[in-house]
Design a protein around this motif. Structure first.
Motif, PDB file in Angstrom:
ATOM      1  N   ASP A  34       1.309  -1.121   0.508  1.00  0.00           N
ATOM      2  CA  ASP A  34       0.350  -0.205  -0.135  1.00  0.00           C
ATOM      3  C   ASP A  34       0.911   1.390   0.478  1.00  0.00           C
ATOM      4  OD1 ASP A  34      -3.345   0.970   0.317  1.00  0.00           O
ATOM      5  OD2 ASP A  34      -1.963   2.389   1.014  1.00  0.00           O
ATOM      6  N   SER A  36       0.598   3.869   1.300  1.00  0.00           N
ATOM      7  CA  SER A  36       0.134   4.505   2.502  1.00  0.00           C
ATOM      8  C   SER A  36      -0.032   3.199   3.800  1.00  0.00           C
ATOM      9  CB  SER A  36      -1.124   5.793   2.892  1.00  0.00           C
ATOM     10  OG  SER A  36      -2.289   5.451   2.099  1.00  0.00           O
ATOM     11  N   ALA A  37      -1.518   3.783   4.598  1.00  0.00           N
ATOM     12  CA  ALA A  37      -1.724   2.992   5.616  1.00  0.00           C
ATOM     13  C   ALA A  37      -2.404   2.250   4.647  1.00  0.00           C
ATOM     14  CB  ALA A  37      -1.521   3.804   6.762  1.00  0.00           C
ATOM     15  N   SER A  40      -6.841   3.388   4.912  1.00  0.00           N
ATOM     16  CA  SER A  40      -6.425   4.585   4.988  1.00  0.00           C
ATOM     17  C   SER A  40      -7.204   5.940   3.170  1.00  0.00           C
ATOM     18  CB  SER A  40      -5.706   4.960   4.448  1.00  0.00           C
ATOM     19  OG  SER A  40      -4.359   4.785   3.385  1.00  0.00           O
ATOM     20  N   ALA A  42     -10.446   5.350  -0.199  1.00  0.00           N
ATOM     21  CA  ALA A  42     -12.118   5.338   0.432  1.00  0.00           C
ATOM     22  C   ALA A  42     -12.755   4.612   1.894  1.00  0.00           C
ATOM     23  CB  ALA A  42     -13.278   5.036  -0.878  1.00  0.00           C
ATOM     24  N   ALA A  45     -14.007   6.256   4.891  1.00  0.00           N
ATOM     25  CA  ALA A  45     -14.723   7.359   4.793  1.00  0.00           C
ATOM     26  C   ALA A  45     -16.168   5.843   4.652  1.00  0.00           C
ATOM     27  CB  ALA A  45     -14.931   7.882   4.027  1.00  0.00           C
ATOM     28  N   GLU A 177       4.549   1.249   0.229  1.00  0.00           N
ATOM     29  CA  GLU A 177       5.166   1.327  -0.923  1.00  0.00           C
ATOM     30  C   GLU A 177       4.022   0.969  -2.112  1.00  0.00           C
ATOM     31  OE1 GLU A 177       8.270  -0.469  -1.745  1.00  0.00           O
ATOM     32  OE2 GLU A 177       8.519  -0.984   0.537  1.00  0.00           O
ATOM     33  N   SER A 207      -6.110  -0.568  -6.119  1.00  0.00           N
ATOM     34  CA  SER A 207      -5.890   1.012  -5.670  1.00  0.00           C
ATOM     35  C   SER A 207      -7.011   2.160  -6.403  1.00  0.00           C
ATOM     36  CB  SER A 207      -4.500   1.009  -6.662  1.00  0.00           C
ATOM     37  OG  SER A 207      -4.613   0.972  -8.470  1.00  0.00           O
ATOM     38  N   HIS A 331     -15.437   0.307  -7.468  1.00  0.00           N
ATOM     39  CA  HIS A 331     -16.336  -0.342  -6.687  1.00  0.00           C
ATOM     40  C   HIS A 331     -16.896   0.913  -6.932  1.00  0.00           C
ATOM     41  CE1 HIS A 331     -14.246  -3.610  -6.712  1.00  0.00           C
ATOM     42  NE2 HIS A 331     -15.241  -4.162  -6.828  1.00  0.00           N
ATOM     43  N   ARG A 333     -19.877   3.411  -5.449  1.00  0.00           N
ATOM     44  CA  ARG A 333     -20.588   3.660  -4.418  1.00  0.00           C
ATOM     45  C   ARG A 333     -20.787   1.755  -3.541  1.00  0.00           C
ATOM     46  NH1 ARG A 333     -24.296   8.102  -4.086  1.00  0.00           N
ATOM     47  NH2 ARG A 333     -25.508   7.121  -2.337  1.00  0.00           N
ATOM     48  N   GLY A 335     -18.508  -0.481  -2.707  1.00  0.00           N
ATOM     49  CA  GLY A 335     -17.520  -1.327  -2.449  1.00  0.00           C
ATOM     50  C   GLY A 335     -17.243  -1.693  -1.288  1.00  0.00           C
ATOM     51  N   ALA A 336     -18.452  -2.021   0.501  1.00  0.00           N
ATOM     52  CA  ALA A 336     -18.721  -2.551   1.000  1.00  0.00           C
ATOM     53  C   ALA A 336     -19.776  -3.414   0.114  1.00  0.00           C
ATOM     54  CB  ALA A 336     -19.226  -1.875   1.808  1.00  0.00           C
TER      55      ALA A 336
HETATM   56  C1  LIG Z   1     -18.228   9.046   2.539  1.00  0.00           C
HETATM   57  C2  LIG Z   1     -18.320   7.687   1.260  1.00  0.00           C
HETATM   58  C3  LIG Z   1     -19.381   6.761   2.439  1.00  0.00           C
HETATM   59  C4  LIG Z   1     -19.376   5.014   1.329  1.00  0.00           C
HETATM   60  N1  LIG Z   1     -20.692   4.742   1.929  1.00  0.00           N
HETATM   61  C5  LIG Z   1     -20.965   3.636   1.078  1.00  0.00           C
HETATM   62  C6  LIG Z   1     -21.480   2.655   1.694  1.00  0.00           C
HETATM   63  O1  LIG Z   1     -22.994   2.471   2.617  1.00  0.00           O
HETATM   64  N2  LIG Z   1     -21.665   0.943   0.845  1.00  0.00           N
HETATM   65  C7  LIG Z   1     -21.010   0.829   0.026  1.00  0.00           C
HETATM   66  O2  LIG Z   1     -20.946  -0.702  -0.878  1.00  0.00           O
HETATM   67  N3  LIG Z   1     -19.694   1.385  -0.105  1.00  0.00           N
HETATM   68  C8  LIG Z   1     -20.062   2.545   0.465  1.00  0.00           C
HETATM   69  N4  LIG Z   1     -18.646   3.154   0.018  1.00  0.00           N
HETATM   70  C9  LIG Z   1     -17.906   3.050  -1.425  1.00  0.00           C
HETATM   71  C10 LIG Z   1     -16.279   2.036  -0.386  1.00  0.00           C
HETATM   72  O3  LIG Z   1     -16.305   2.534   0.737  1.00  0.00           O
HETATM   73  C11 LIG Z   1     -15.716   1.348  -2.070  1.00  0.00           C
HETATM   74  O4  LIG Z   1     -15.956   1.496  -2.928  1.00  0.00           O
HETATM   75  C12 LIG Z   1     -14.461   0.988  -1.705  1.00  0.00           C
HETATM   76  O5  LIG Z   1     -14.002   1.566  -0.001  1.00  0.00           O
HETATM   77  C13 LIG Z   1     -13.242   1.216  -1.893  1.00  0.00           C
HETATM   78  O6  LIG Z   1     -12.693   0.077  -1.773  1.00  0.00           O
HETATM   79  P1  LIG Z   1     -11.235   0.246  -2.622  1.00  0.00           P
HETATM   80  O7  LIG Z   1     -10.279  -0.466  -1.675  1.00  0.00           O
HETATM   81  O8  LIG Z   1     -11.495  -0.173  -3.409  1.00  0.00           O
HETATM   82  O9  LIG Z   1     -10.390   1.266  -2.622  1.00  0.00           O
HETATM   83  P2  LIG Z   1      -9.392   2.283  -1.537  1.00  0.00           P
HETATM   84  O10 LIG Z   1     -10.240   2.792   0.049  1.00  0.00           O
HETATM   85  O11 LIG Z   1      -9.534   3.459  -2.276  1.00  0.00           O
HETATM   86  O12 LIG Z   1      -8.415   1.663  -1.496  1.00  0.00           O
HETATM   87  C14 LIG Z   1      -7.112   1.541  -2.106  1.00  0.00           C
HETATM   88  C15 LIG Z   1      -6.029   2.149  -1.739  1.00  0.00           C
HETATM   89  O13 LIG Z   1      -4.566   1.280  -2.649  1.00  0.00           O
HETATM   90  C16 LIG Z   1      -3.732   2.488  -1.755  1.00  0.00           C
HETATM   91  N5  LIG Z   1      -3.101   2.491  -3.609  1.00  0.00           N
HETATM   92  C17 LIG Z   1      -3.593   3.954  -3.950  1.00  0.00           C
HETATM   93  N6  LIG Z   1      -2.174   3.883  -4.841  1.00  0.00           N
HETATM   94  C18 LIG Z   1      -1.864   3.066  -5.429  1.00  0.00           C
HETATM   95  C19 LIG Z   1      -0.250   2.375  -5.258  1.00  0.00           C
HETATM   96  N7  LIG Z   1       0.647   3.180  -5.958  1.00  0.00           N
HETATM   97  N8  LIG Z   1       0.340   2.142  -4.891  1.00  0.00           N
HETATM   98  C20 LIG Z   1       0.422   1.026  -3.842  1.00  0.00           C
HETATM   99  N9  LIG Z   1      -1.883   1.480  -3.299  1.00  0.00           N
HETATM  100  C21 LIG Z   1      -1.783   1.956  -3.277  1.00  0.00           C
HETATM  101  C22 LIG Z   1      -4.501   3.490  -1.277  1.00  0.00           C
HETATM  102  O14 LIG Z   1      -3.437   3.737  -0.036  1.00  0.00           O
HETATM  103  C23 LIG Z   1      -5.767   2.790  -0.591  1.00  0.00           C
HETATM  104  O15 LIG Z   1      -5.005   2.655   1.012  1.00  0.00           O
HETATM  105  C24 LIG Z   1     -18.032   4.947   0.530  1.00  0.00           C
HETATM  106  C25 LIG Z   1     -17.306   5.895   0.139  1.00  0.00           C
HETATM  107  C26 LIG Z   1     -17.430   7.156   0.733  1.00  0.00           C
HETATM  108  C27 LIG Z   1     -16.317   7.866   0.296  1.00  0.00           C
END
Ligand SMILES: Cc1cc2nc3c(=O)[nH]c(=O)nc-3n(C[C@H](O)[C@H](O)[C@H](O)COP(=O)(O)OP(=O)(O)OC[C@H]3O[C@@H](n4cnc5c(N)ncnc54)[C@H](O)[C@@H]3O)c2cc1C
Length: 368
Positions: A34, A36-37, A40, A42, A45, A177, A207, A331, A333, A335-336
């Motif tokens: 990752d 960062s951490a 950390s 989307a 939140a 990383e 990511s 993903h 809105r 992802g969860a």
């Molecule tokens: C306010 C809000 C409310 C939401 N409510 C809901 C809900 O109620 N129900 C629902 O299903 N979804 C909800 N979502 C959507 C859901 O949170 C996202 O779809 C989901 O968190 C996406 O997860 P992810 O792991 O793909 O992305 P992220 O959580 O963004 O994770 C991506 C990770 O990749 C890392 N990264 C980025 N670039 C690099 C790189 N070059 N190298 C290594 N690591 C990297 C980042 O540091 C991060 O940790 C909500 C989103 C928000 C913002």
């Protein structure tokens, strides 16, 4: 673990952690990187609502995928909690949508008819008293729709449980990383960060919104984009709200110790600031739905950048240009909600590159 893992997972958000857990559970040596951490992006939140029949009301494909993933949720939570040795707050007590005008009531009546036709348990009620029976704290409403199978999960706890469960199964996770470049070498795939080079036969891109910044040899840009969401954490008396509430422009997710209020939808690039306008919008809409929230105490505003995609659906599936590379991003809105389905699909693809993936999700629709 060896310095040559079977799979490198790029990004430790909810999706990366769910994928790492599913892969390490099936015996793969997994390395998560990752920038960062963990958790950390989307995901920190996220409101954690699991409501395919609301989020997918405009798109039957999304609704179907969401319902499929929701059907996997009980078993998913059970596996994660027992592998991690910790509990994750998770409820399946429904969502209540509120309508304060005749027009909105009509939309809910039509949605209820469609859901009845699909066999989804739901109740459409009309009039102030009938809505108050379902949620005593709601402001006077014309109608309400209770969709019974919906629920919610506490995302920060879920990420921690997925992380612990993966670590117990031998996965490794390195933070700070930032992956910059993915390329092919005769022995497999090569992942380069600013400081290190890693090798593995399989790489999974998780990511989130930042996938668009990855350079992948011979690939067009991954078409994700950030959509900012601001979400409030408030404290009101415990147990005051019965279940997730949806009102005009707002949702409320109650837990024993807090209420989450979300969320804004803003296309402002990678600007992850909380703003006065965003907080005011949420406070105003929340008080209109539950007037007692005027007395709640304000704990925090969280901001996340949702990973949007051009058609609103995630990209899940193997790259057709770089064997061994798999996408699981975009993903938006949901992802969860879609985490269990995504983890199962990626685990199947890593076992067998020709595993079935719903064509609506295939990364190849964007020439990847
Ligand atoms: C306010 C809000 C409310 C939401 N409510 C809901 C809900 O109620 N129900 C629902 O299903 N979804 C909800 N979502 C959507 C859901 O949170 C996202 O779809 C989901 O968190 C996406 O997860 P992810 O792991 O793909 O992305 P992220 O959580 O963004 O994770 C991506 C990770 O990749 C890392 N990264 C980025 N670039 C690099 C790189 N070059 N190298 C290594 N690591 C990297 C980042 O540091 C991060 O940790 C909500 C989103 C928000 C913002």
């Amino acid at each position: 673990m060896s310095s040559h893992p079977d799979v490198i997972v790029v990004g430790a958000g909810l999706i990366g952690c769910a994928v790492a857990h599913a892969l390490s559970r099936q015996g793969a040596e997994v390395l998560v990187l990752d920038a960062s951490a963990p958790g950390s992006g989307a995901s920190q939140a996220s409101a954690g609502m699991l409501c395919p029949h609301i989020e997918g009301a405009h798109d039957p494909v999304l609704q179907g995928l969401g319902a499929d993933s929701l059907a996997r949720y009980d078993a998913f939570i059970h596996r994660v909690c027992s592998d991690a040795g910790m509990d994750v707050p998770y409820v399946r007590n429904g969502t209540l949508q509120l309508a304060d005008t005749d027009e909105r009531a009509e939309v809910l009546r039509r949605l209820a008819a469609v859901l009845h036709g699909q066999g989804v348990p739901c109740q459409f009620v009309e009039g102030v008293a009938a809505v108050r029976d379902l949620e005593p704290l709601a402001a006077p409403q014309r109608a309400g729709l209770l969709i019974e199978p919906h629920g919610a999960v506490r995302i920060r706890d879920l990420i921690e449980a997925l992380r612990q469960a993966s670590l117990h199964q031998g996965a490794r996770c390195l933070h700070s990383e930032a992956v910059e470049h993915i390329t092919r070498h005769e022995t497999g795939l090569v992942v380069e960060t600013h400081a290190n080079t890693f090798h593995a036969p399989h790489v999974v891109v998780t990511s989130g919104a930042w996938a668009m910044n990855l350079r992948v040899d011979g690939h067009p840009v991954i078409p994700t984009h950030p959509v900012r969401g601001q979400l409030l954490r408030l404290q009101m008396r415990s147990g005051a709200l019965r279940r997730v509430l949806w009102g005009p422009g707002i949702y409320l997710v109650p837990w024993a110790d807090e209420v989450l209020v979300g969320a804004t939808m803003e296309k402002v690039g990678f600007d992850s600031r909380a703003t006065v306008a965003g907080v005011m919008q949420l406070c105003t809409a929340a008080q209109a739905v539950v007037p007692e929230l005027a007395e709640a105490s304000f704990s925090e505003v969280r901001v996340g950048l949702r990973p949007g995609s051009p058609d609103g659906l995630p990209l899940i599936g193997p790259s057709r240009r770089l064997p061994g590379l798999v996408y699981a991003t975009g993903h938006f809105r949901n992802g969860a909600l879609l985490a269990p389905l995504t983890a199962d699909l990626v685990a199947a693809i890593v076992r067998d590159a020709s595993a079935d993936v719903p064509s609506a999700l295939a990364a190849s629709r964007f020439d990847l």
